[in-house]
Design a protein around this motif. Structure first.
Motif, PDB file in Angstrom:
ATOM      1  N   SER A   1     -17.514  23.092 -40.633  1.00 33.25           N
ATOM      2  CA  SER A   1     -18.388  22.314 -39.756  1.00 33.25           C
ATOM      3  C   SER A   1     -19.302  21.378 -40.542  1.00 33.25           C
ATOM      4  N   SER A   2     -19.716  21.789 -41.735  1.00 30.68           N
ATOM      5  CA  SER A   2     -20.578  20.914 -42.537  1.00 30.68           C
ATOM      6  C   SER A   2     -19.838  19.640 -42.931  1.00 30.68           C
ATOM      7  N   GLY A   3     -18.550  19.782 -43.273  1.00 29.58           N
ATOM      8  CA  GLY A   3     -17.749  18.608 -43.599  1.00 29.58           C
ATOM      9  C   GLY A   3     -17.535  17.725 -42.386  1.00 29.58           C
ATOM     10  N   CYS A   4     -17.312  18.346 -41.224  1.00 28.43           N
ATOM     11  CA  CYS A   4     -17.117  17.572 -39.996  1.00 28.43           C
ATOM     12  C   CYS A   4     -18.372  16.777 -39.652  1.00 28.43           C
ATOM     13  N   ARG A   5     -19.522  17.412 -39.809  1.00 26.68           N
ATOM     14  CA  ARG A   5     -20.776  16.717 -39.512  1.00 26.68           C
ATOM     15  C   ARG A   5     -20.948  15.510 -40.426  1.00 26.68           C
ATOM     16  N   ALA A   6     -20.692  15.711 -41.719  1.00 27.10           N
ATOM     17  CA  ALA A   6     -20.840  14.605 -42.668  1.00 27.10           C
ATOM     18  C   ALA A   6     -19.840  13.490 -42.375  1.00 27.10           C
ATOM     19  N   ALA A   7     -18.613  13.860 -41.991  1.00 26.30           N
ATOM     20  CA  ALA A   7     -17.586  12.856 -41.707  1.00 26.30           C
ATOM     21  C   ALA A   7     -17.950  12.021 -40.486  1.00 26.30           C
ATOM     22  N   VAL A   8     -18.514  12.670 -39.463  1.00 28.84           N
ATOM     23  CA  VAL A   8     -18.889  11.951 -38.243  1.00 28.84           C
ATOM     24  C   VAL A   8     -20.097  11.054 -38.480  1.00 28.84           C
ATOM     25  N   LEU A   9     -21.078  11.549 -39.206  1.00 28.76           N
ATOM     26  CA  LEU A   9     -22.357  10.838 -39.320  1.00 28.76           C
ATOM     27  C   LEU A   9     -22.408   9.843 -40.467  1.00 28.76           C
ATOM     28  N   GLU A  10     -21.322   9.691 -41.204  1.00 24.58           N
ATOM     29  CA  GLU A  10     -21.329   8.672 -42.254  1.00 24.58           C
ATOM     30  C   GLU A  10     -21.593   7.302 -41.630  1.00 24.58           C
ATOM     31  N   GLY A  11     -22.524   6.576 -42.194  1.00 27.08           N
ATOM     32  CA  GLY A  11     -22.891   5.268 -41.665  1.00 27.08           C
ATOM     33  C   GLY A  11     -24.037   5.299 -40.682  1.00 27.08           C
ATOM     34  N   ALA A  12     -24.499   6.505 -40.307  1.00 30.86           N
ATOM     35  CA  ALA A  12     -25.569   6.597 -39.314  1.00 30.86           C
ATOM     36  C   ALA A  12     -26.886   6.032 -39.834  1.00 30.86           C
ATOM     37  N   ASP A  13     -27.058   5.995 -41.153  1.00 31.90           N
ATOM     38  CA  ASP A  13     -28.298   5.478 -41.742  1.00 31.90           C
ATOM     39  C   ASP A  13     -28.148   4.041 -42.228  1.00 31.90           C
ATOM     40  N   ALA A  14     -27.072   3.386 -41.840  1.00 30.83           N
ATOM     41  CA  ALA A  14     -26.820   2.024 -42.312  1.00 30.83           C
ATOM     42  C   ALA A  14     -27.823   1.041 -41.719  1.00 30.83           C
ATOM     43  N   ALA A  15     -28.017  -0.051 -42.432  1.00 34.49           N
ATOM     44  CA  ALA A  15     -28.892  -1.112 -41.930  1.00 34.49           C
ATOM     45  C   ALA A  15     -28.185  -1.880 -40.821  1.00 34.49           C
ATOM     46  N   SER A  16     -28.942  -2.651 -40.086  1.00 33.97           N
ATOM     47  CA  SER A  16     -28.363  -3.453 -39.009  1.00 33.97           C
ATOM     48  C   SER A  16     -27.379  -4.464 -39.584  1.00 33.97           C
TER      49      SER A  16
ATOM     50  N   PRO B   1     -24.150  -0.755 -26.713  1.00 29.20           N
ATOM     51  CA  PRO B   1     -24.756   0.475 -27.241  1.00 29.20           C
ATOM     52  C   PRO B   1     -26.163   0.227 -27.764  1.00 29.20           C
ATOM     53  N   GLY B   2     -26.955   1.314 -27.841  1.00 25.53           N
ATOM     54  CA  GLY B   2     -28.275   1.220 -28.439  1.00 25.53           C
ATOM     55  C   GLY B   2     -28.172   0.872 -29.916  1.00 25.53           C
ATOM     56  N   LYS B   3     -29.269   0.444 -30.501  1.00 24.93           N
ATOM     57  CA  LYS B   3     -29.240  -0.020 -31.893  1.00 24.93           C
ATOM     58  C   LYS B   3     -28.717   1.026 -32.874  1.00 24.93           C
ATOM     59  N   PRO B   4     -29.152   2.302 -32.797  1.00 27.02           N
ATOM     60  CA  PRO B   4     -28.619   3.278 -33.761  1.00 27.02           C
ATOM     61  C   PRO B   4     -27.103   3.438 -33.670  1.00 27.02           C
ATOM     62  N   VAL B   5     -26.575   3.508 -32.457  1.00 28.53           N
ATOM     63  CA  VAL B   5     -25.127   3.654 -32.287  1.00 28.53           C
ATOM     64  C   VAL B   5     -24.413   2.389 -32.741  1.00 28.53           C
ATOM     65  N   ARG B   6     -24.981   1.230 -32.431  1.00 29.04           N
ATOM     66  CA  ARG B   6     -24.352  -0.035 -32.823  1.00 29.04           C
ATOM     67  C   ARG B   6     -24.297  -0.166 -34.346  1.00 29.04           C
ATOM     68  N   ARG B   7     -25.382   0.206 -35.035  1.00 30.51           N
ATOM     69  CA  ARG B   7     -25.383   0.153 -36.506  1.00 30.51           C
ATOM     70  C   ARG B   7     -24.353   1.118 -37.080  1.00 30.51           C
ATOM     71  N   TRP B   8     -24.311   2.306 -36.523  1.00 35.50           N
ATOM     72  CA  TRP B   8     -23.382   3.342 -36.986  1.00 35.50           C
ATOM     73  C   TRP B   8     -21.928   2.887 -36.840  1.00 35.50           C
ATOM     74  N   LEU B   9     -21.584   2.361 -35.674  1.00 33.49           N
ATOM     75  CA  LEU B   9     -20.212   1.920 -35.440  1.00 33.49           C
ATOM     76  C   LEU B   9     -19.849   0.725 -36.321  1.00 33.49           C
ATOM     77  N   ALA B  10     -20.782  -0.204 -36.491  1.00 27.00           N
ATOM     78  CA  ALA B  10     -20.510  -1.372 -37.335  1.00 27.00           C
ATOM     79  C   ALA B  10     -20.273  -0.950 -38.779  1.00 27.00           C
TER      80      ALA B  10
END
Length: 333
Positions: free
Chosen positions: A207-222, A145-154
């Protein structure tokens, strides 16, 4: 670390089979040294699981290490998810993903020919293997995966990509929501409301809760440099930010198609932007619809409209200002 040793072993096996372009996973079985028939059965079952996922030759090779338990006591039924661990590709080996699966007493005795498998509702051995491929199936299907997706999943410990395919953990529509128990009992609701607020809000259809639940960790560091090991917790379904999150990305991939999902997976854009582009709608809206396919929205207190909330805040600010002005005039007098 045993997984690192397994990686070295797999490198040697792949080097000796460099002309094999089938893309099928390499199989290593521990505990079946005296049972070549068990090894052959596992290889055949894994081929079935691989084909069910539509996988062929892949850029990232997958090796499946299966440890057969040999305890004195024998289980009467297979468990839906024995503990697993995954060694993802990293800077030292960018083309191999290792899945370590621990076959509990039930499957161990079955594979060694010491008992017959009964229909327990948890699906067959091939289904168990397919579910156990976890993150490695995504690497095999879509590459690194690209770096943003990899950071998010990790950051999330891959909780939205633990199970590939479309049949749930162990077949049918069975999911982590079913592992929480029966909604007729109070302890079920105690578990539901113990999840983070965004998770609960998504279960309520917001939907606002769903968005927050999915995107948690999206701003995490590598993640830190070194081996990237994914270890789901023993009761992983209680640590999820999204329910049933274990199948979220596999359902996204099936809904949007391979090309659009591949674009999201390899994107260098922020996760929110890339995922919304693949879904062709806001992440929260799609996820709320997806959630309703598993559970009817649970009851929560009413959420006021944004307009009403803004008006209430404005009136509150006016009231505070009026009090301050009144107090100021009294001081002047």
């Amino acid at each position: 670390m045993r997984l690192l040793e397994d990686r070295q072993h797999v490198r040697g096996l792949l080097a000796s089979h460099e002309n094999d372009h089938s893309g099928r996973p390499t199989v290593i079985v521990r505990g079946a040294e005296d049972s070549p028939a068990a090894v052959r059965y596992i290889e055949a079952a894994l081929d079935t699981a691989w084909q069910a996922l539509g996988l062929g030759e892949t850029k990232v090779r997958v090796a499946v290490v299966i440890e057969l338990a040999r305890p004195p006591n024998v289980a009467d039924r297979p468990t839906p998810a024995d503990l697993a661990a995954y060694l993802a590709p990293d800077s030292t080996d960018r083309t191999t993903c290792i899945a370590l699966l621990r076959a509990g007493p039930y499957w161990a005795r079955f594979l060694l020919g010491k008992r017959e498998a009964h229909d327990t509702g948890f699906g067959g051995f091939a289904q168990w293997l397919q579910a156990g491929l976890g993150p490695c199936a995504f690497y095999a299907a879509y590459g690194t995966p690209g770096k943003p997706v990899r950071r998010w999943l990790a950051a999330r410990n891959w909780d939205v990509a633990l199970y590939p395919g479309s049949r749930g953990i162990v077949g049918g529509r069975f999911s982590s929501l079913d592992l929480l128990g029966d909604s007729r009992y109070s302890w079920y609701w105690d578990q539901i409301y113990s999840f983070p607020p965004a998770t609960v809000a998504c279960l309520a259809g917001r939907s606002s809760g769903c968005r927050a639940a999915v995107l948690e960790g999206a701003d995490a560091a590598s993640p830190a440099a070194g081996p990237q090991i994914v270890r789901p917790e023993r009761r992983w379904w209680r640590a999820q930010r999204l329910l049933p999150g274990e199948r979220y990305l596999s359902d996204v991939a099936r809904d949007v198609g391979r090309e659009r999902f591949q674009g999201f997976w390899a994107s260098s854009l922020p996760v929110d932007t890339a995922l919304a582009a693949a879904l062709k709608q806001p992440v929260g809206e799609w996820t709320a619809q997806w959630e309703r396919g598993f559970i009817a929205p649970i009851p929560l207190g009413p959420a006021p409209p944004w307009g009403a909330t803004a008006m209430a805040l404005l009136l509150g600010a006016v009231a505070v200002l009026a009090v301050m002005l009144t107090a100021s005039r009294r001081q002047v007098r």
